[in-house]
Each structure stands twice: as structure tokens, then as C-alpha cells.
Scaffold this motif. Structure first.
Motif, PDB file in Angstrom:
ATOM      1  N   PHE A   6       1.262   5.522 -13.233  1.00  0.00           N
ATOM      2  CA  PHE A   6       2.498   5.485 -12.462  1.00  0.00           C
ATOM      3  C   PHE A   6       3.283   6.776 -12.669  1.00  0.00           C
ATOM      4  CE2 PHE A   6       1.373   1.065 -12.779  1.00  0.00           C
ATOM      5  CZ  PHE A   6       1.795   0.518 -11.590  1.00  0.00           C
ATOM      6  N   TRP A  14       0.830  -1.197   0.000  1.00  0.00           N
ATOM      7  CA  TRP A  14       0.000   0.000   0.000  1.00  0.00           C
ATOM      8  C   TRP A  14       0.872   1.257   0.000  1.00  0.00           C
ATOM      9  CZ3 TRP A  14      -0.737   4.243   3.147  1.00  0.00           C
ATOM     10  CH2 TRP A  14      -1.879   5.009   2.889  1.00  0.00           C
ATOM     11  N   LYS A  38       1.362   7.085  -6.941  1.00  0.00           N
ATOM     12  CA  LYS A  38       0.111   7.669  -7.427  1.00  0.00           C
ATOM     13  C   LYS A  38       0.252   9.167  -7.648  1.00  0.00           C
ATOM     14  CE  LYS A  38      -3.022   4.271  -5.340  1.00  0.00           C
ATOM     15  NZ  LYS A  38      -4.143   4.046  -4.379  1.00  0.00           N
ATOM     16  N   SER A  85       2.418   1.607  -3.464  1.00  0.00           N
ATOM     17  CA  SER A  85       1.392   2.045  -4.401  1.00  0.00           C
ATOM     18  C   SER A  85       1.061   3.522  -4.211  1.00  0.00           C
ATOM     19  CB  SER A  85       0.132   1.197  -4.228  1.00  0.00           C
ATOM     20  OG  SER A  85      -0.934   1.693  -5.004  1.00  0.00           O
ATOM     21  N   PHE A 140      -4.375  -1.204  -5.255  1.00  0.00           N
ATOM     22  CA  PHE A 140      -2.927  -1.278  -5.117  1.00  0.00           C
ATOM     23  C   PHE A 140      -2.203  -0.922  -6.415  1.00  0.00           C
ATOM     24  CE2 PHE A 140      -4.449  -3.971  -1.675  1.00  0.00           C
ATOM     25  CZ  PHE A 140      -3.650  -3.579  -0.621  1.00  0.00           C
ATOM     26  N   ILE A 141      -2.909  -0.921  -7.538  1.00  0.00           N
ATOM     27  CA  ILE A 141      -2.288  -0.591  -8.818  1.00  0.00           C
ATOM     28  C   ILE A 141      -2.691   0.832  -9.204  1.00  0.00           C
ATOM     29  CG2 ILE A 141      -2.084  -1.213 -11.250  1.00  0.00           C
ATOM     30  CD1 ILE A 141      -2.761  -4.068 -10.507  1.00  0.00           C
ATOM     31  N   PRO A 142      -1.744   1.761  -9.263  1.00  0.00           N
ATOM     32  CA  PRO A 142      -2.089   3.145  -9.622  1.00  0.00           C
ATOM     33  C   PRO A 142      -2.628   3.242 -11.044  1.00  0.00           C
ATOM     34  CG  PRO A 142       0.098   3.004  -8.630  1.00  0.00           C
ATOM     35  CD  PRO A 142      -0.329   1.600  -8.930  1.00  0.00           C
TER      36      PRO A 142
END
Length: 293
Positions: A71, A46, A53, A49, A66-68
Motif C-alpha cells: 500500500f 478496482w 498500488k 486498489s 484487489f489487494i495491493p
């Protein structure tokens, strides 16, 4: 009405059941360890991630993402340009160097006679040392602070390094390593004419490298992450370690969690590098300590 006796499993059936039981237990162990690993790694994922962001992307959401969406390294660049991170990293490196070297030397020197020598009161001395592990560090913080003040060591690196130069846990860990060395090796060295210092430096220390590496890793992590004690002792901003330097992010950027996360990841990278480099020694040290303990 007559009840038939229950059938008793034959020899092959018993063997199959015995083989299944360890397999089930192993599966349960793997599942539990996997769940623990997931719980432990989620905060790090977290943080990583969040640090990647953008400013317009939501941080807190249910369920968490958890995946921006996009990036970006803008947060890292902002932290690097806003704080003198090279200076803070250098200060932390100096503190960590002595925070690893001194415990390795002094704990080994204290543990060697407790493990390999015979003298009156050895058991009592060891029990007293172990008993200090039950005393919280916050209890001794004020007395140690007053002692350093009398010695005029406040505001210096010496005041940060000296209280952590030796620890009861380090003595216990190294003592376990020395106890695992066969006595015949020491006796052979004595027959060959080796003295105590030579036996300690040239024979014993190389044989406890896993324990020494374990102590070094734990000391490095404790020294690198140390925040409260340097905060109390160091007054000059130019002497701040990385943990205190990153604490400025809280006041500089107030609620910008992305920048705080980026600074936390930067501070974590050296710890990951050290642990990955010495993880084999760390695992050997933990295994040998568990067996001998």
C-alpha cells in the motif's frame, strides 16, 4: 386397475407451504440484490486498489488482484502536487452549490401549483414538462450553446449553472411529494388565514423534506460529475471544476492509470460524504415516491 385420488394437503400443510413461498422469494431477492451490489461495487474497488498500488506493481492481471502488494499513497501525493486541486475543488463546490440550490427552489415553485392548485390547462402543462424528459440532452446542447453565446454568458459560471437551474425530473419529483400531503392540512391553514406563499414556505416545504433531500442529492451528483457542458462553456483553466482538472491527467501522465485512479477517488469522496450524510432522507424520498407514483 383403479387409481387412487391424490392426497389433498390438509390445513396445517397448506399454511406451511404458504409460509415457505415468501421465504423462498425473499431469499431469491436477496441473492439477486447481492449480485447486483457486487457488480456495481467492483469497479470502485478496482479503482481504489489501483490508486494504492506502487509503480512497479501490475495493474491488469487475471484474475484481478484487489489487494495491493504494498500500500502506498504516492499516487495521491503526485496528483496533489501536480495539479491545483484546491482551486478545482473550490470551483466544483461553487458550481455544486448553485446546482443544488437553484433546482431545489425553481422545481419546488413549479411543482407546487401543478400539485395543489386548480387552473385551466394544468394537465397539458404537466404532460409537456414530462415529455421533455424524453429529449436527450445532446439534442438541446447546441441550441442552448447558441443562446448563451447571444447572451454573452460563455466562459462564465453562469453559462454552466443556468441551463441546469430547473429540470423536468425535479418538477416531477417535487410534485409527487406535494401530492402526498393531506388536503385537510392545507384547508386548515386557509381557515387560519394563511396565504399561498405562507402555505408553500411554512407548511408544504417542511413536509416534503425527504423529496427535497432526494432532489438535492441527485442534483449535487449531476453537478459535481458534470464534464461535457463545462468543457464546452468554460475556457479559462482557472475556472475549471474538478472533473475538467482531472482530465489533464490524461495528457500529463498519458498512460499512468494509477494517477488517474487516485484523482478519480479524490473526486468521489465528496459525493460519498454527501450521500452518507443524507441517505436516510434519500431512502424516505424514494420510498414515498414509489408508493405515491
Amino acid at each position: 386397475m383403479r387409481l387412487e385420488p391424490a392426497a389433498v394437503p390438509s390445513g396445517p400443510d397448506r399454511r406451511i407451504r404458504r409460509k415457505r413461498r415468501p421465504g423462498v422469494r425473499r431469499l431469491i431477492s436477496y441473492v439477486c440484490l447481492t449480485l447486483i451490489a457486487v457488480v456495481m461495487i467492483l469497479p470502485f474497488l478496482w479503482t481504489l486498489s489501483t490508486s494504492l498500488k506502487g509503480q512497479n506493481e501490475t495493474i491488469y492481471s487475471m484474475p484481478p488482484r484487489f489487494i495491493p502488494e504494498l500500500f502506498t499513497l504516492e499516487n495521491y501525493a503526485t496528483v496533489w502536487n501536480s495539479l491545483p486541486l484546491p482551486l478545482y475543488v473550490w470551483n466544483s463546490t461553487v458550481l455544486a452549490f448553485f446546482g443544488v440550490l437553484l433546482p431545489a427552489v425553481f422545481c419546488s415553485m413549479a411543482a407546487f401549483p401543478l400539485a395543489r392548485m386548480t387552473f385551466r390547462g394544468k394537465g397539458a402543462v404537466f404532460l409537456i414538462i414530462i415529455a421533455t424528459m424524453m429529449i436527450p440532452g445532446e439534442v438541446t446542447m447546441i441550441p442552448v450553446y447558441l443562446i448563451l453565446n447571444k447572451l454573452h454568458l460563455l466562459g462564465s459560471y453562469t453559462g454552466v449553472i443556468l441551463p441546469a437551474a430547473v429540470s423536468a425530473f425535479g418538477i416531477f419529483l417535487m410534485r409527487q411529494g406535494f401530492l402526498g400531503i393531506p388536503k385537510e392540512i392545507e384547508e386548515s391553514a386557509v381557515i387560519d388565514g394563511a396565504g399561498v406563499i405562507r402555505i408553500f414556505l411554512l407548511i408544504m416545504m417542511p413536509m416534503v423534506r425527504p423529496m427535497l433531500a432526494t432532489l438535492a442529492i441527485l442534483s449535487f451528483i449531476a453537478s459535481w460529475n458534470n464534464f461535457l457542458w463545462p468543457y464546452l462553456v468554460i475556457e479559462d483553466d482557472r475556472l475549471y471544476p474538478l472533473t475538467l482538472g482531472l482530465y489533464k491527467l490524461k495528457g500529463t501522465f498519458v498512460t499512468n492509470t494509477r494517477l488517474i485512479a487516485a484523482g478519480s477517488v479524490i473526486a468521489l469522496l465528496p459525493i460519498l460524504a454527501v450521500f452518507i450524510s443524507f441517505q436516510s432522507y434519500f431512502i424516505k424520498g424514494v420510498q414515498s415516491g414509489a408508493v405515491k407514483g
